[in-house]
Write a protein that holds these residues in place. Structure first.
Motif, PDB file in Angstrom:
ATOM      1  N   ASN A  18       1.043  -2.955  -2.752  1.00 12.10           N
ATOM      2  CA  ASN A  18       0.017  -2.079  -3.310  1.00 12.10           C
ATOM      3  C   ASN A  18      -1.310  -2.388  -2.641  1.00 12.10           C
ATOM      4  O   ASN A  18      -1.539  -3.513  -2.181  1.00 12.10           O
ATOM      5  CB  ASN A  18      -0.140  -2.316  -4.824  1.00 12.10           C
ATOM      6  CG  ASN A  18       1.062  -1.894  -5.599  1.00 12.10           C
ATOM      7  OD1 ASN A  18       1.710  -0.915  -5.264  1.00 12.10           O
ATOM      8  ND2 ASN A  18       1.367  -2.638  -6.648  1.00 12.10           N
ATOM      9  N   GLU A  19      -2.190  -1.425  -2.648  1.00 14.47           N
ATOM     10  CA  GLU A  19      -3.540  -1.620  -2.098  1.00 14.47           C
ATOM     11  C   GLU A  19      -4.211  -2.825  -2.750  1.00 14.47           C
ATOM     12  O   GLU A  19      -4.873  -3.621  -2.088  1.00 14.47           O
ATOM     13  CB  GLU A  19      -4.367  -0.350  -2.338  1.00 14.47           C
ATOM     14  CG  GLU A  19      -5.747  -0.384  -1.762  1.00 14.47           C
ATOM     15  CD  GLU A  19      -5.796   0.142  -0.342  1.00 14.47           C
ATOM     16  OE1 GLU A  19      -6.661  -0.333   0.404  1.00 14.47           O
ATOM     17  OE2 GLU A  19      -4.989   1.003   0.012  1.00 14.47           O
ATOM     18  N   SER A  20      -4.016  -2.991  -4.052  1.00 16.07           N
ATOM     19  CA  SER A  20      -4.659  -4.089  -4.781  1.00 16.07           C
ATOM     20  C   SER A  20      -4.119  -5.466  -4.381  1.00 16.07           C
ATOM     21  O   SER A  20      -4.764  -6.486  -4.633  1.00 16.07           O
ATOM     22  CB  SER A  20      -4.489  -3.894  -6.291  1.00 16.07           C
ATOM     23  OG  SER A  20      -3.117  -3.927  -6.638  1.00 16.07           O
ATOM     24  N   GLU A  21      -2.958  -5.513  -3.748  1.00 11.11           N
ATOM     25  CA  GLU A  21      -2.374  -6.787  -3.329  1.00 11.11           C
ATOM     26  C   GLU A  21      -2.872  -7.238  -1.959  1.00 11.11           C
ATOM     27  O   GLU A  21      -2.706  -8.396  -1.593  1.00 11.11           O
ATOM     28  CB  GLU A  21      -0.848  -6.678  -3.292  1.00 11.11           C
ATOM     29  CG  GLU A  21      -0.213  -6.437  -4.639  1.00 11.11           C
ATOM     30  CD  GLU A  21       1.278  -6.220  -4.533  1.00 11.11           C
ATOM     31  OE1 GLU A  21       2.026  -7.122  -4.971  1.00 11.11           O
ATOM     32  OE2 GLU A  21       1.697  -5.164  -4.015  1.00 11.11           O
ATOM     33  N   LEU A  22      -3.452  -6.331  -1.194  1.00 11.82           N
ATOM     34  CA  LEU A  22      -3.896  -6.662   0.157  1.00 11.82           C
ATOM     35  C   LEU A  22      -5.134  -7.541   0.123  1.00 11.82           C
ATOM     36  O   LEU A  22      -5.992  -7.405  -0.738  1.00 11.82           O
ATOM     37  CB  LEU A  22      -4.189  -5.389   0.951  1.00 11.82           C
ATOM     38  CG  LEU A  22      -3.025  -4.419   1.129  1.00 11.82           C
ATOM     39  CD1 LEU A  22      -3.478  -3.226   1.965  1.00 11.82           C
ATOM     40  CD2 LEU A  22      -1.817  -5.084   1.746  1.00 11.82           C
TER      41      LEU A  22
END
Length: 133
Positions: A18-22
């Motif tokens: 997910n974008e939030s994990e990057l």
């Protein structure tokens, strides 16, 4: 269920993020990621399993070990809502073809699960180990 999948993919990790994990436009493992737009995929409907999993944890808390550390963490994660998991890819051909659809290759974790299940006797006359584990 077949649908389209898009997201940040790490070839090294063989994983979507997910974008939030990057972190600084990289995977949490520091692997490079690339945007994959609308790849067809079969999905495992994990979102429908939350209540069943929580019930299993209540009835069989020993399935999470060590209980003192992980049981509450796992229950909290599941309670937060589960997303369906992409289970196949169409952008390459190496791997195990999906049943009845050779355009899809199954993710290795699906293949491994089938190997573990068959090693325990799933689908055979001897289901003692399968029922135990």
């Amino acid at each position: 269920m077949e649908s389209n999948y898009s997201g940040w993919y790490s070839v090294r990790d063989e994983c979507f993020y997910n974008e939030s994990e990057l972190v600084d436009r990289k995977a949490p493992t520091e692997a490079e990621v690339e945007w994959v737009a609308k790849e067809k995929s079969y999905f495992f409907k994990l979102s429908a399993m939350g209540e069943l999993l929580l019930k299993m944890y209540e009835e069989y808390p020993e399935m999470i070990a060590p209980k003192s550390r992980f049981l509450n963490e796992v229950k909290s994660f599941v309670s937060g809502g589960l997303r369906d998991l992409s289970a196949s890819r169409t952008s390459f051909k190496w791997g195990v073809p999906a049943p009845d659809d050779e355009d899809h290759v199954m993710y290795v974790w699906i293949d491994w699960l089938a190997n573990y299940m068959s090693a325990l006797g799933y689908g055979s006359d001897n289901t003692e180990n399968c029922e135990k584990f």
